[in-house]
Design a protein around this motif. Structure first.
Motif, short mmCIF file in Angstrom:
data_model
loop_
_atom_site.label_atom_id
_atom_site.label_comp_id
_atom_site.label_asym_id
_atom_site.label_seq_id
_atom_site.Cartn_x
_atom_site.Cartn_y
_atom_site.Cartn_z
N GLY A 274 13.48 -16.43 60.66
CA GLY A 274 14.26 -16.03 61.70
C GLY A 274 13.70 -14.53 61.97
O GLY A 274 13.20 -13.87 61.29
N HIS A 275 14.42 -13.94 63.30
CA HIS A 275 14.13 -12.53 63.48
C HIS A 275 15.15 -11.41 62.90
O HIS A 275 15.02 -10.16 63.15
N CYS A 276 16.06 -11.90 62.42
CA CYS A 276 17.06 -10.86 62.09
C CYS A 276 17.35 -10.57 60.73
O CYS A 276 16.89 -9.50 60.11
N ILE A 277 17.56 -11.82 59.93
CA ILE A 277 17.68 -11.56 58.42
C ILE A 277 16.74 -11.21 57.50
O ILE A 277 16.88 -10.04 56.68
N PRO A 278 15.40 -11.51 57.90
CA PRO A 278 14.34 -11.05 56.95
C PRO A 278 13.94 -9.36 57.35
O PRO A 278 13.29 -8.72 56.57
N LYS A 279 14.49 -9.23 58.44
CA LYS A 279 14.10 -7.67 58.98
C LYS A 279 15.08 -6.75 58.82
O LYS A 279 14.91 -5.54 58.48
N ASP A 280 16.40 -6.98 59.28
CA ASP A 280 17.16 -6.03 59.25
C ASP A 280 17.58 -5.23 57.82
O ASP A 280 18.05 -4.01 57.73
N PRO A 281 17.52 -6.05 56.74
CA PRO A 281 17.80 -5.29 55.48
C PRO A 281 16.70 -4.03 55.26
O PRO A 281 17.07 -3.08 54.69
N TRP A 282 15.64 -4.29 55.62
CA TRP A 282 14.69 -3.20 55.51
C TRP A 282 14.83 -2.27 56.67
O TRP A 282 14.80 -0.86 56.31
N LEU A 283 15.29 -2.70 57.47
CA LEU A 283 15.52 -1.24 58.76
C LEU A 283 16.84 -0.73 58.13
O LEU A 283 16.86 0.48 58.17
N LEU A 284 17.74 -1.18 57.46
CA LEU A 284 18.93 -0.69 56.94
C LEU A 284 18.67 0.59 55.84
O LEU A 284 19.34 1.61 56.08
N ILE A 285 17.50 0.46 55.11
CA ILE A 285 17.29 1.45 54.09
C ILE A 285 15.93 2.21 54.44
O ILE A 285 15.61 3.09 53.78
N ALA A 286 15.43 1.94 55.75
CA ALA A 286 14.02 2.45 56.23
C ALA A 286 14.37 4.10 56.37
O ALA A 286 13.48 4.74 55.78
N ASN A 287 15.53 4.69 56.66
CA ASN A 287 15.53 6.10 56.74
C ASN A 287 16.29 6.75 55.50
O ASN A 287 16.91 7.95 55.88
N ALA A 288 16.58 6.00 54.49
CA ALA A 288 17.25 6.57 53.52
C ALA A 288 16.40 7.73 52.88
O ALA A 288 15.15 7.35 52.74
N SER A 289 17.10 8.80 52.15
CA SER A 289 16.23 9.86 51.68
C SER A 289 15.62 9.36 50.48
O SER A 289 16.20 8.29 49.74
N ASP A 290 14.80 10.04 49.90
CA ASP A 290 14.35 9.90 48.33
C ASP A 290 15.43 9.70 47.58
O ASP A 290 15.09 9.44 46.29
N GLY A 291 16.52 10.64 47.75
CA GLY A 291 17.49 10.54 46.73
C GLY A 291 18.21 9.21 46.60
O GLY A 291 19.28 9.10 45.86
#
Ligand code: SAJ
Length: 443
Positions: A274-291
């Protein structure tokens, strides 16, 4: 900022423009047109624009009510499509519903389509307009990508000259119209006033909760709700091989586990598409800092991504039990869509399985009653094959004539990716039967 936008929304005279007329944009454009707004949809493909302006629905598959609604609002002159961005100049509300895929290697969003739509809109943005991003975006995108592009290309200032909102879509193929009408939405405003205006606007089509929040909260809610589902599915997909290893039936165990209060063990299976579940977890953490070190999200994705390969492993073992080598074996893959009774093949787990089987030297044929290039008579398609691998819970597979399939197969082997069949019944019917989470070893 003058606020006659609220009046234009209340009396439905506000011109609405929808950028992107796919699974998200098309149904939402039709619903606002049906509600009484003048709606223009913008899409890059002239062919699709022409099809829509003929009142023909470009979305395949079973979408209850969509084709009829589209034909009606087009014939009534409430909705039209174009490739031209000029209508944005007269728009009072602009919805952006373009795809936001992540790079298969970096797992980061490139936002090519979003950046393009924002830039073209910016050059046509008028003072007093409300811009709503419906696409699913990584937390932080509204402030780091959307706001700067719109301000730089329009010369206008957010909250001073235009309103900016993130109202994430809630679509699911097969329920496009129903989900828009019935699913609650978070409405993230760059200002509280923007959120309130958007709530007045969406109240015309959404009959569920509309919760005003800030943009970051809206971005986190949408991506987190799908990451949550991915992790839940990954747990089930770790329990399936464990039960195979222990000689137990995960499907029976799951039902008993879920008898406990506050348990909701999801379904293991042949993969997560699908277009949601495989992608959205990566979006969730995409902009988290290195910390911040994500561990559960990547692990869950790896578990779910491995399931089509697990199906290939089960196929090899089932063939070995029947004395057939995978190299040179003829294997039928049943189901190519990512979801039962749908034609949607985005991120199809079957695509991964087919590639792996071919790498192992098998000759593969694919069947799917909803995907045009794989339609055909099921028994004819499995005739002469050494195994049939069921990847999707399409009704046609759940109801298939097992005696006819057994007799048509050169070697009567079925590998069950969705817990459709009863193992004992399959074996007494004469099949070599293996399945995800099943008691596959006969010892
Ligand atoms: N899947 C499993 N086990 C499960 C559930 C799903 O293996 O227990 C697989 C499916 O076979 C499919 C994939 O996961 O390949 C995704 O299935 P899905 O039911 O989540 O369907 P989607 O991708 O259309 O998900 C959408 C999402 N909705 C929105 O993004 C607004 C999801 O959050 C919803 O939970 C889902 O629709 C729904 O059930 O409405």
């Amino acid at each position: 900022m003058e606020n006659n936008l609220l009046a234009a929304i209340e009396n439905k005279t506000a011109n609405v423009v929808v950028l992107g007329l796919g699974y998200v944009g098309l149904p939402v454009a039709c619903l606002f047109a049906e509600a009484g707004f003048p709606v223009v949809g913008i899409r890059r493909s002239q062919d699709k624009v022409d099809m829509i302006n003929r009142g023909e629905c470009p979305i395949e598959g079973k979408e209850p009510g969509l084709a009829e609604l589209l034909a009606r609002v087009v014939s009534e002159g409430r909705f039209q499509a174009t490739t031209d961005y000029a209508p944005c100049q007269e728009a009072r509300v602009v919805l952006i519903a373009v795809e936001t895929p992540v790079d298969p290697v970096t797992k980061k969003p490139g936002y090519q389509a979003l950046r393009g739509a924002l830039t073209d809109l910016g050059h046509n943005l008028s003072r007093g307009t409300m811009v709503v991003i419906e696409s699913t975006i990584a937390p932080g995108t509204m402030s780091k990508v959307v706001k700067p592009i719109l301000e730089e290309t329009s010369g206008l200032q957010v909250n001073e000259d235009f309103y900016l909102v993130n109202c994430p879509e809630r679509v699911m193929p097969g329920k496009l119209l129903a989900n828009i009408r019935k699913c609650h939405r978070v409405v993230g405003g760059m200002s509280p006033e923007a959120a309130e205006l958007a709530i007045h606007f969406y109240r015309h089509v959404v009959q569920a909760d509309l919760d005003p929040v800030d943009c970051l909260t809206a971005e986190l809610v949408k991506t987190m709700e799908n990451a949550y589902r991915d992790v839940q599915i990954a747990f089930a997909n770790e329990m399936a091989p464990l039960c195979e290893d222990m000689g137990a039936d995960v499907w029976q165990i799951r039902e008993l586990v879920n008898k406990s209060p506050y348990r909701d063990m999801h379904l293991p299976g042949a993969g997560v598409g699908g277009h949601c579940i495989p992608k959205d977890p990566w979006l969730l953490i995409a902009n988290a800092s290195d910390g911040f070190e994500p561990r559960l999200i990547p692990t869950a994705r790896a578990i779910n991504d491995r399931m089509p390969l697990h199906m290939a492993d089960l196929t090899v073992k089932a063939l070995q039990e029947a004395g057939v080598d995978i190299a040179g074996a003829k294997v039928a893959v049943l189901g190519y869509a990512y979801l039962e009774n749908s034609d949607d093949t985005r991120n199809s787990p079957s695509a991964v399985l087919v590639k792996r089987l071919c790498e192992l030297g098998a000759e593969v044929t694919v069947h799917d009653p909803y995907v045009p290039e794989y339609q055909g008579d099921l028994v004819d398609m499995v005739t002469g094959c050494d195994a049939a691998v069921v990847m999707v819970r399409h009704q046609v597979y759940r109801a298939m004539d097992l005696d006819a399939v057994r007799d048509a197969l050169r070697t009567p082997i079925v590998i069950d990716g969705r817990g459709i069949f009863d193992a004992a019944r399959m074996r007494t019917t004469g099949f070599v039967y293996w399945g995800v989470g099943k008691k596959n070893r006969q010892t």
